[in-house]
Design an enzyme around this catalytic site. Structure first.
Site, PDB file in Angstrom:
ATOM      1  N   ARG A  52      87.479 113.154  60.576  1.00  0.00           N
ATOM      2  CA  ARG A  52      86.450 113.526  61.552  1.00  0.00           C
ATOM      3  C   ARG A  52      86.839 114.739  62.395  1.00  0.00           C
ATOM      4  O   ARG A  52      85.968 115.403  62.971  1.00  0.00           O
ATOM      5  CB  ARG A  52      86.151 112.343  62.456  1.00  0.00           C
ATOM      6  CG  ARG A  52      87.322 111.907  63.316  1.00  0.00           C
ATOM      7  CD  ARG A  52      87.005 110.655  64.112  1.00  0.00           C
ATOM      8  NE  ARG A  52      88.126 110.265  64.963  1.00  0.00           N
ATOM      9  CZ  ARG A  52      88.123 109.195  65.734  1.00  0.00           C
ATOM     10  NH1 ARG A  52      87.058 108.412  65.767  1.00  0.00           N
ATOM     11  NH2 ARG A  52      89.173 108.896  66.482  1.00  0.00           N
ATOM     12  N   HIS A  92     122.454 131.979  50.355  1.00  0.00           N
ATOM     13  CA  HIS A  92     121.549 132.708  49.465  1.00  0.00           C
ATOM     14  C   HIS A  92     121.823 132.361  48.012  1.00  0.00           C
ATOM     15  O   HIS A  92     122.981 132.216  47.622  1.00  0.00           O
ATOM     16  CB  HIS A  92     121.739 134.218  49.686  1.00  0.00           C
ATOM     17  CG  HIS A  92     120.839 135.066  48.860  1.00  0.00           C
ATOM     18  ND1 HIS A  92     119.500 135.236  49.137  1.00  0.00           N
ATOM     19  CD2 HIS A  92     121.094 135.785  47.726  1.00  0.00           C
ATOM     20  CE1 HIS A  92     118.969 136.031  48.230  1.00  0.00           C
ATOM     21  NE2 HIS A  92     119.922 136.379  47.369  1.00  0.00           N
ATOM     22  N   GLY A 122      93.110 111.492  58.967  1.00  0.00           N
ATOM     23  CA  GLY A 122      93.758 112.796  58.839  1.00  0.00           C
ATOM     24  C   GLY A 122      95.168 112.823  59.373  1.00  0.00           C
ATOM     25  O   GLY A 122      95.762 113.896  59.508  1.00  0.00           O
ATOM     26  N   TYR A 159      99.368 111.437  59.313  1.00  0.00           N
ATOM     27  CA  TYR A 159     100.372 111.616  58.261  1.00  0.00           C
ATOM     28  C   TYR A 159     100.265 110.556  57.172  1.00  0.00           C
ATOM     29  O   TYR A 159     100.507 110.847  55.992  1.00  0.00           O
ATOM     30  CB  TYR A 159     101.785 111.675  58.860  1.00  0.00           C
ATOM     31  CG  TYR A 159     102.344 110.378  59.368  1.00  0.00           C
ATOM     32  CD1 TYR A 159     103.102 109.562  58.536  1.00  0.00           C
ATOM     33  CD2 TYR A 159     102.146 109.963  60.685  1.00  0.00           C
ATOM     34  CE1 TYR A 159     103.631 108.363  58.992  1.00  0.00           C
ATOM     35  CE2 TYR A 159     102.661 108.773  61.142  1.00  0.00           C
ATOM     36  CZ  TYR A 159     103.411 107.980  60.294  1.00  0.00           C
ATOM     37  OH  TYR A 159     103.924 106.784  60.751  1.00  0.00           O
ATOM     38  N   ILE A 160      99.860 109.340  57.516  1.00  0.00           N
ATOM     39  CA  ILE A 160      99.733 108.300  56.494  1.00  0.00           C
ATOM     40  C   ILE A 160      98.610 108.651  55.527  1.00  0.00           C
ATOM     41  O   ILE A 160      98.774 108.566  54.301  1.00  0.00           O
ATOM     42  CB  ILE A 160      99.500 106.919  57.146  1.00  0.00           C
ATOM     43  CG1 ILE A 160     100.732 106.504  57.952  1.00  0.00           C
ATOM     44  CG2 ILE A 160      99.179 105.869  56.088  1.00  0.00           C
ATOM     45  CD1 ILE A 160     100.541 105.219  58.742  1.00  0.00           C
ATOM     46  N   THR A 213     107.987  96.786  58.420  1.00  0.00           N
ATOM     47  CA  THR A 213     107.086  97.797  57.885  1.00  0.00           C
ATOM     48  C   THR A 213     107.837  98.836  57.067  1.00  0.00           C
ATOM     49  O   THR A 213     107.431  99.173  55.961  1.00  0.00           O
ATOM     50  CB  THR A 213     106.324  98.489  59.033  1.00  0.00           C
ATOM     51  OG1 THR A 213     105.470  97.533  59.667  1.00  0.00           O
ATOM     52  CG2 THR A 213     105.472  99.639  58.520  1.00  0.00           C
ATOM     53  N   CYS A 214     108.923  99.353  57.585  1.00  0.00           N
ATOM     54  CA  CYS A 214     109.624 100.456  56.921  1.00  0.00           C
ATOM     55  C   CYS A 214     110.081 100.079  55.522  1.00  0.00           C
ATOM     56  O   CYS A 214     109.807 100.772  54.549  1.00  0.00           O
ATOM     57  CB  CYS A 214     110.818 100.900  57.762  1.00  0.00           C
ATOM     58  SG  CYS A 214     111.750 102.236  56.991  1.00  0.00           S
ATOM     59  N   GLU A 238     117.297 129.850  54.067  1.00  0.00           N
ATOM     60  CA  GLU A 238     117.977 131.008  54.657  1.00  0.00           C
ATOM     61  C   GLU A 238     117.046 131.792  55.573  1.00  0.00           C
ATOM     62  O   GLU A 238     117.502 132.494  56.488  1.00  0.00           O
ATOM     63  CB  GLU A 238     118.551 131.915  53.572  1.00  0.00           C
ATOM     64  CG  GLU A 238     117.521 132.644  52.739  1.00  0.00           C
ATOM     65  CD  GLU A 238     118.162 133.537  51.684  1.00  0.00           C
ATOM     66  OE1 GLU A 238     118.789 134.543  52.071  1.00  0.00           O
ATOM     67  OE2 GLU A 238     118.056 133.215  50.490  1.00  0.00           O
ATOM     68  N   GLU A 262      99.752 111.727  53.406  1.00  0.00           N
ATOM     69  CA  GLU A 262     100.801 111.383  52.447  1.00  0.00           C
ATOM     70  C   GLU A 262     100.231 110.642  51.250  1.00  0.00           C
ATOM     71  O   GLU A 262     100.531 110.965  50.097  1.00  0.00           O
ATOM     72  CB  GLU A 262     101.878 110.546  53.137  1.00  0.00           C
ATOM     73  CG  GLU A 262     102.753 111.344  54.079  1.00  0.00           C
ATOM     74  CD  GLU A 262     103.731 110.492  54.855  1.00  0.00           C
ATOM     75  OE1 GLU A 262     104.734 111.048  55.370  1.00  0.00           O
ATOM     76  OE2 GLU A 262     103.517 109.257  54.977  1.00  0.00           O
ATOM     77  N   ARG A 298      96.659 116.154  63.334  1.00  0.00           N
ATOM     78  CA  ARG A 298      96.486 116.483  64.757  1.00  0.00           C
ATOM     79  C   ARG A 298      97.785 116.252  65.522  1.00  0.00           C
ATOM     80  O   ARG A 298      98.487 115.285  65.313  1.00  0.00           O
ATOM     81  CB  ARG A 298      95.379 115.617  65.362  1.00  0.00           C
ATOM     82  CG  ARG A 298      95.087 115.889  66.830  1.00  0.00           C
ATOM     83  CD  ARG A 298      93.845 115.124  67.267  1.00  0.00           C
ATOM     84  NE  ARG A 298      94.018 113.683  67.146  1.00  0.00           N
ATOM     85  CZ  ARG A 298      94.530 112.909  68.113  1.00  0.00           C
ATOM     86  NH1 ARG A 298      94.931 113.448  69.255  1.00  0.00           N
ATOM     87  NH2 ARG A 298      94.640 111.609  67.939  1.00  0.00           N
ATOM     88  N   ASP A 322     107.731  99.871  67.291  1.00  0.00           N
ATOM     89  CA  ASP A 322     106.306 100.198  67.265  1.00  0.00           C
ATOM     90  C   ASP A 322     105.479  99.313  68.180  1.00  0.00           C
ATOM     91  O   ASP A 322     104.377  99.697  68.581  1.00  0.00           O
ATOM     92  CB  ASP A 322     105.773 100.079  65.839  1.00  0.00           C
ATOM     93  CG  ASP A 322     106.306 101.169  64.918  1.00  0.00           C
ATOM     94  OD1 ASP A 322     107.191 101.931  65.344  1.00  0.00           O
ATOM     95  OD2 ASP A 322     105.838 101.251  63.767  1.00  0.00           O
ATOM     96  N   ALA A 330     106.885  83.243  65.861  1.00  0.00           N
ATOM     97  CA  ALA A 330     107.362  82.861  67.187  1.00  0.00           C
ATOM     98  C   ALA A 330     106.382  83.319  68.255  1.00  0.00           C
ATOM     99  O   ALA A 330     105.755  84.374  68.135  1.00  0.00           O
ATOM    100  CB  ALA A 330     108.737  83.458  67.449  1.00  0.00           C
ATOM    101  N   LYS A 373     106.813 103.937  50.190  1.00  0.00           N
ATOM    102  CA  LYS A 373     106.044 105.182  50.201  1.00  0.00           C
ATOM    103  C   LYS A 373     106.872 106.329  49.638  1.00  0.00           C
ATOM    104  O   LYS A 373     106.390 107.116  48.811  1.00  0.00           O
ATOM    105  CB  LYS A 373     105.605 105.504  51.630  1.00  0.00           C
ATOM    106  CG  LYS A 373     104.917 106.854  51.786  1.00  0.00           C
ATOM    107  CD  LYS A 373     104.852 107.263  53.242  1.00  0.00           C
ATOM    108  CE  LYS A 373     106.236 107.654  53.760  1.00  0.00           C
ATOM    109  NZ  LYS A 373     106.205 108.023  55.195  1.00  0.00           N
ATOM    110  N   GLU A 389     111.335  85.730  61.919  1.00  0.00           N
ATOM    111  CA  GLU A 389     110.461  86.650  61.194  1.00  0.00           C
ATOM    112  C   GLU A 389     109.464  85.822  60.382  1.00  0.00           C
ATOM    113  O   GLU A 389     109.862  84.968  59.590  1.00  0.00           O
ATOM    114  CB  GLU A 389     111.266  87.566  60.280  1.00  0.00           C
ATOM    115  CG  GLU A 389     110.439  88.379  59.296  1.00  0.00           C
ATOM    116  CD  GLU A 389     109.393  89.251  59.972  1.00  0.00           C
ATOM    117  OE1 GLU A 389     108.205  89.126  59.606  1.00  0.00           O
ATOM    118  OE2 GLU A 389     109.753  90.036  60.876  1.00  0.00           O
ATOM    119  N   CYS A 426     107.974 103.204  54.937  1.00  0.00           N
ATOM    120  CA  CYS A 426     108.794 104.357  54.563  1.00  0.00           C
ATOM    121  C   CYS A 426     109.397 104.265  53.163  1.00  0.00           C
ATOM    122  O   CYS A 426     109.298 105.203  52.372  1.00  0.00           O
ATOM    123  CB  CYS A 426     109.951 104.533  55.562  1.00  0.00           C
ATOM    124  SG  CYS A 426     109.554 104.205  57.272  1.00  0.00           S
TER     125      CYS A 426
END
Length: 483
Positions: A200, A466, A177, A179-180, A43-44, A471, A183, A206, A334, A116, A52, A36, A49
């Site tokens: 746009r 309830h 537009g 989710y990133i 990323t997560c 519900e 959010e 979308r 990814d 690597a 965020k 690494e 994730c």
């Protein structure tokens, strides 16, 4: 004795790569190494994730004092302390990275803090100068955010940069537009930043269910986000770099420019940025965030030279067993650009170990994956949208939208959405969509039923809990429409 240094060499220390490495070593008894070049957790954990979601939690406290007053609490409002939160955030990320390193060490995986690249189908070259060989190589290098191809795009930041800001801007333009973008628009708005968002397309998010997208967009606007669809950047410049001839250099006199806030030359990023949009507006922002796409990390890895096929976006092409066209080389997560979610990368890593080290060929099931978008309100979804389902077969739509008890009592206009998409022929629930606080928690449970092939009648037979928002998922008796 093996002719290779390792049975498996993993490139990438994110969730998928680490899971595959430690399971192959700890459960299958393989000799495993992992490289690494950056931070373990990928990323997560480090720039996605986890940080965020912690920022989502932080931003959610913005309206607490006002809402609490409606329930009889006298709580004095306060201000958000970014440096204090950021210090705790980075401490938590450091802790999690340490956990990943310990998991690898505890499983007997040899870890290399190095970049690597591949020399041949069984040989890995490290940036330390070392060269090692492996019977199998697994690439799990993930992806990265990219800026659009336009002049001065370097003036904008990307999502990776958010967590390291010295201070929050007063104003920000978010471009995108998906989710990133959505959010971070909600997060920063909740933290007190004045947020403008350009997208746009005709509607945000979308690919998701249109009814849910509409409610989220409406809620974002009600919460103070200045959302402009059908809008993109034409050009952008640092204000300090513009001429002093009475024009902003972008077709508008300086006195006609709309300023987004008290931007000064010491604001984050080196001073305000002037942006001209496709709708003709010219505005100044302290910061511009591009959330316009991501690209797999496959550059300069020697893949093309070895005959590993890459797709249009640079993704590694693999079969259902995550194997490339070079038999000894596999890829997950990814970097393959299949379903870019952390739990999917982990599943792909587990299936790879099962296939290669347990002799049990296991394809990855990418169907009916639950997911959540952490906007405010949240969006949880599994299965087909109404639009996708009705292109496939005749369907019934069961849908309700209402004001939830907690915020209605506090006099807020917030609305939630519960929706089921049902096959008219088989009665199976093809899709479930929830827009509501904690929708991510709800959709995890609903996802089990949808994955099992539950019918609408199975939902109907389930007794409601309830009083809850959820519900409504089991009390909608008559379809609102058919298609």
């Amino acid at each position: 004795m093996s002719e290779f240094d390792y049975d498996l060499f993993v490139i990438g220390g994110g969730s998928g790569g680490v899971r595959a490495a430690r399971v192959a070593a700890g459960e299958a008894g393989a000799k495993v190494a992992l490289a690494e070049e950056d931070r373990y957790g990928g990323t997560c954990v480090i720039r996605g994730c986890v940080p965020k979601k912690l920022m989502v939690f932080a931003s959610g406290y913005a309206g607490v004092t006002e809402e609490a007053a409606s329930f009889g609490w006298n709580i004095e409002p306060g201000a958000f302390d970014w440096p204090a939160f950021q210090q705790r955030l980075h401490a938590e990320l450091d802790r999690l990275e340490g956990v990943y390193r310990k998991l690898l060490a505890g499983s007997g995986v040899t870890a290399y803090d190095a970049r690597a690249r591949l020399r041949d189908p069984h040989t890995v070259e490290l940036s330390t100068g070392e060269t090692v060989t492996a019977k199998h190589i697994l690439i799990a290098t993930g992806g990265r955010p990219v800026r659009p191809d336009m002049p001065n795009a370097h003036l904008g930041i990307v999502s990776d940069d958010i967590f390291d800001l010295e201070k929050l801007p007063e104003t920000i333009l978010i471009v995108g537009g998906g989710y990133i973008a959505c959010e971070f628009a909600c997060i920063l708005n909740g933290l007190g930043v004045k947020v403008t968002q350009y997208y746009r397309g005709a509607q945000i998010l979308r690919g998701f269910d249109e009814e849910a997208r509409g409610l989220i967009a409406e809620s974002m606007c009600e919460n103070g986000i200045d959302l402009h669809t059908g809008t993109n950047i034409v050009e952008m410049h640092r204000v300090a770099d513009l001429g002093e001839n009475g024009s902003d250099g972008m077709g508008a006199p300086v006195e006609d420019v709309q300023f987004g806030g008290a931007a000064t030359t010491d604001t984050p990023g080196g001073g305000p940025i002037r942006v001209k949009a496709t709708n003709g507006a010219v505005n100044d922002f302290d910061m511009v965030l591009f959330a316009t796409g991501r690209r797999p990390n496959t550059d300069d890895m020697g893949l093309g030279e070895l005959g590993v096929a890459l797709g249009r976006n640079g993704q590694i092409e693999v079969d259902e067993y995550s194997q490339t066209g070079v038999p000894s080389i596999f890829a997950i997560g990814d970097v393959t650009d299949r379903v870019n979610l952390t739990p999917v990368a982990i599943r792909e890593g587990m299936a790879f170990v099962e296939t290669v080290f347990h002799g049990n060929p296991t394809p990855v099931d990418h169907a009916l994956i639950p997911s959540a978008v952490f906007t405010q309100p949240e969006f949880g979804t599994v299965g087909l949208s109404e639009e996708a389902a009705r292109e496939q077969e005749p369907v019934e739509i069961y849908c309700t939208s209402f004001r939830p008890m907690q915020t209605a009592f506090a006099g807020k206009p917030d609305r939630v959405l519960m929706k089921l998409v049902v096959s008219r022929q088989t009665r199976k629930v093809l899709g479930c969509h929830i827009v509501a606080p904690a929708a991510g928690e709800m959709i995890q449970m609903a996802g089990i039923a949808v994955k099992m092939g539950a019918t609408k009648e199975d939902f109907d037979r389930t007794v409601a809990v309830h009083p809850t928002m959820a519900e409504e998922i089991v009390t909608m008796r008559k379809p609102t429409r058919t298609a």
